[in-house]
Design a protein around this motif. Structure first.
Motif, mmCIF file in Angstrom:
data_model
loop_
_atom_site.group_PDB
_atom_site.id
_atom_site.type_symbol
_atom_site.label_atom_id
_atom_site.label_comp_id
_atom_site.label_asym_id
_atom_site.label_seq_id
_atom_site.Cartn_x
_atom_site.Cartn_y
_atom_site.Cartn_z
ATOM 1 N N UNK A 1 3.597 9.615 -10.158
ATOM 2 C CA UNK A 1 2.779 9.856 -11.341
ATOM 3 C C UNK A 1 2.202 11.248 -11.393
ATOM 4 N N UNK A 2 2.013 11.856 -10.208
ATOM 5 C CA UNK A 2 1.490 13.221 -10.140
ATOM 6 C C UNK A 2 2.582 14.270 -10.324
ATOM 7 N N UNK A 3 3.831 13.815 -10.489
ATOM 8 C CA UNK A 3 4.918 14.747 -10.770
ATOM 9 C C UNK A 3 5.624 15.291 -9.550
ATOM 10 N N UNK A 4 5.484 14.639 -8.393
ATOM 11 C CA UNK A 4 6.135 15.130 -7.188
ATOM 12 C C UNK A 4 7.563 14.599 -7.097
ATOM 13 N N UNK A 5 8.450 15.421 -6.573
ATOM 14 C CA UNK A 5 9.828 15.015 -6.337
ATOM 15 C C UNK A 5 9.901 14.206 -5.046
ATOM 16 N N UNK A 6 11.070 13.623 -4.777
ATOM 17 C CA UNK A 6 11.235 12.865 -3.533
ATOM 18 C C UNK A 6 10.984 13.742 -2.314
ATOM 19 N N UNK A 7 11.497 14.970 -2.358
ATOM 20 C CA UNK A 7 11.317 15.879 -1.220
ATOM 21 C C UNK A 7 9.840 16.196 -1.005
ATOM 22 N N UNK A 8 9.092 16.403 -2.109
ATOM 23 C CA UNK A 8 7.670 16.711 -1.989
ATOM 24 C C UNK A 8 6.886 15.504 -1.494
ATOM 25 N N UNK A 9 7.259 14.308 -1.962
ATOM 26 C CA UNK A 9 6.590 13.095 -1.487
ATOM 27 C C UNK A 9 6.850 12.906 0.003
ATOM 28 N N UNK A 10 8.097 13.163 0.415
ATOM 29 C CA UNK A 10 8.443 13.029 1.830
ATOM 30 C C UNK A 10 7.596 13.958 2.688
ATOM 31 N N UNK A 11 7.420 15.187 2.231
ATOM 32 C CA UNK A 11 6.608 16.139 2.989
ATOM 33 C C UNK A 11 5.150 15.715 3.020
ATOM 34 N N UNK A 12 4.649 15.205 1.884
ATOM 35 C CA UNK A 12 3.248 14.798 1.804
ATOM 36 C C UNK A 12 2.951 13.604 2.721
ATOM 37 N N UNK A 13 3.899 12.660 2.772
ATOM 38 C CA UNK A 13 3.659 11.426 3.524
ATOM 39 C C UNK A 13 4.298 11.433 4.905
ATOM 40 N N UNK A 14 4.914 12.556 5.256
ATOM 41 C CA UNK A 14 5.556 12.697 6.568
ATOM 42 C C UNK A 14 6.647 11.634 6.763
ATOM 43 N N UNK A 15 7.492 11.500 5.739
ATOM 44 C CA UNK A 15 8.615 10.579 5.774
ATOM 45 C C UNK A 15 9.906 11.360 5.561
ATOM 46 N N UNK A 16 11.039 10.741 5.874
ATOM 47 C CA UNK A 16 12.309 11.376 5.539
ATOM 48 C C UNK A 16 12.607 11.095 4.072
ATOM 49 N N UNK A 17 13.368 11.977 3.433
ATOM 50 C CA UNK A 17 13.588 11.868 1.991
ATOM 51 C C UNK A 17 14.322 10.576 1.628
ATOM 52 N N UNK A 18 15.238 10.140 2.491
ATOM 53 C CA UNK A 18 15.954 8.903 2.216
ATOM 54 C C UNK A 18 15.029 7.699 2.152
ATOM 55 N N UNK A 19 14.011 7.704 2.991
ATOM 56 C CA UNK A 19 13.029 6.615 2.975
ATOM 57 C C UNK A 19 12.234 6.627 1.676
ATOM 58 N N UNK A 20 11.858 7.815 1.219
ATOM 59 C CA UNK A 20 11.133 7.925 -0.044
ATOM 60 C C UNK A 20 12.001 7.432 -1.195
ATOM 61 N N UNK B 1 0.816 -1.223 0.000
ATOM 62 C CA UNK B 1 0.000 0.000 0.000
ATOM 63 C C UNK B 1 0.854 1.280 0.000
ATOM 64 N N UNK B 2 1.941 1.284 0.775
ATOM 65 C CA UNK B 2 2.806 2.471 0.805
ATOM 66 C C UNK B 2 3.502 2.674 -0.531
ATOM 67 N N UNK B 3 3.938 1.598 -1.178
ATOM 68 C CA UNK B 3 4.584 1.723 -2.484
ATOM 69 C C UNK B 3 3.605 2.268 -3.521
ATOM 70 N N UNK B 4 2.342 1.819 -3.467
ATOM 71 C CA UNK B 4 1.345 2.353 -4.395
ATOM 72 C C UNK B 4 1.115 3.844 -4.133
ATOM 73 N N UNK B 5 1.126 4.222 -2.880
ATOM 74 C CA UNK B 5 0.962 5.629 -2.520
ATOM 75 C C UNK B 5 2.104 6.463 -3.090
ATOM 76 N N UNK B 6 3.312 5.957 -2.946
ATOM 77 C CA UNK B 6 4.485 6.652 -3.491
ATOM 78 C C UNK B 6 4.400 6.712 -5.015
ATOM 79 N N UNK B 7 4.019 5.604 -5.647
ATOM 80 C CA UNK B 7 3.898 5.566 -7.102
ATOM 81 C C UNK B 7 2.883 6.592 -7.597
ATOM 82 N N UNK B 8 1.750 6.706 -6.921
ATOM 83 C CA UNK B 8 0.733 7.674 -7.314
ATOM 84 C C UNK B 8 1.296 9.087 -7.287
ATOM 85 N N UNK B 9 2.118 9.393 -6.303
ATOM 86 C CA UNK B 9 2.688 10.733 -6.197
ATOM 87 C C UNK B 9 3.798 10.954 -7.223
#
Length: 221
Positions: free
Chosen positions: A170-189, A160-168
């Motif tokens: 696909x929406x054109x978000x960078x790793x840093x933006x995905x990290x902020x959206x999902x409240x994760x550290x950038x290295x984890x993303x 489920x988390x990988x699908x969430x990351x994939x969706x973002x």
């Protein structure tokens, strides 16, 4: 990348180039550092200015945008390439995927989409205009329904988390933006993105983004 993305704009149509430049200039966070009217000049100016993003029309004289994109990607690894396309150029978009372009923007699209796309590719993300993505997917071998079914099966094997990351992605978000959206550290993303690419058997973010669009994980917009 600088905090203010530096952009090279290349289009042989003066009016189109002026319109795109005006949109980019309206955003104080984006700087147009050079303009070209043909592909060869675009390559020369890219090598001289080393912009964060080369925004290239697909069809240009002397050297077309696809060949220019391939040369820029080959010689300037720090420069991301985004293609300006029209609905009639889906085949060119498919070819550009193999040439290293990571952005596909519609000339007649929403100005906000253009700005978002430039910022996305400058940040290392992939960005496909939703309408461009739909047309590209329709034109790929196997038909839209078959590819959608295959994409849903492939993404169904993700967590489920990988699908969430994939969706973002696909929406054109960078790793840093995905990290902020999902409240994760950038290295984890970054680790999630690498895992998604491996599990989907795709080479890069833009191919992953197409799978996300095919599977219906992104907003159809």
């Amino acid at each position: 990348m600088s905090t203010r993305p530096r952009v090279l704009l290349a289009d042989d149509e003066t009016m189109v180039r002026a319109g795109v430049r005006a949109i980019l200039a309206a955003d104080e966070g984006i700087e147009v550092v050079a303009e070209a009217a043909d592909g060869r000049d675009a390559v020369r100016l890219a090598q001289a200015h080393r912009p964060d993003v080369a925004l290239l029309d697909v069809r240009m004289p002397v050297l077309d945008g696809l060949a220019a994109a391939e040369e820029i990607v080959r010689t300037l690894p720090g420069t991301a390439v985004a293609m300006l396309t029209t609905f009639s150029e889906d085949a060119y978009v498919a070819r550009a995927l193999g040439g290293g372009a990571t952005g596909f923007l519609l000339k007649s699209g929403d100005p906000y989409e253009l700005l978002a796309g430039v910022r996305a590719v400058a940040a290392g993300a992939a960005f496909l205009s939703p309408r461009v993505a739909r047309h590209v997917i329709d034109g790929l071998d196997g038909g839209r329904l078959a590819r959608a079914t295959e994409a849903r099966a492939r993404t169904g094997r993700l967590t489920p988390r990988e699908r969430e990351v994939l969706a973002l992605v696909g929406a054109g978000l960078s790793n840093a933006q995905i990290a902020a959206r999902l409240h994760l550290v950038e290295g984890t993303v970054k680790a999630y993105v690498s895992s998604v690419l491996e599990r989907l058997s795709v080479r890069n973010r833009v191919q992953a983004a197409i799978v996300a669009h095919e599977a219906g994980l992104t907003d159809p917009g």
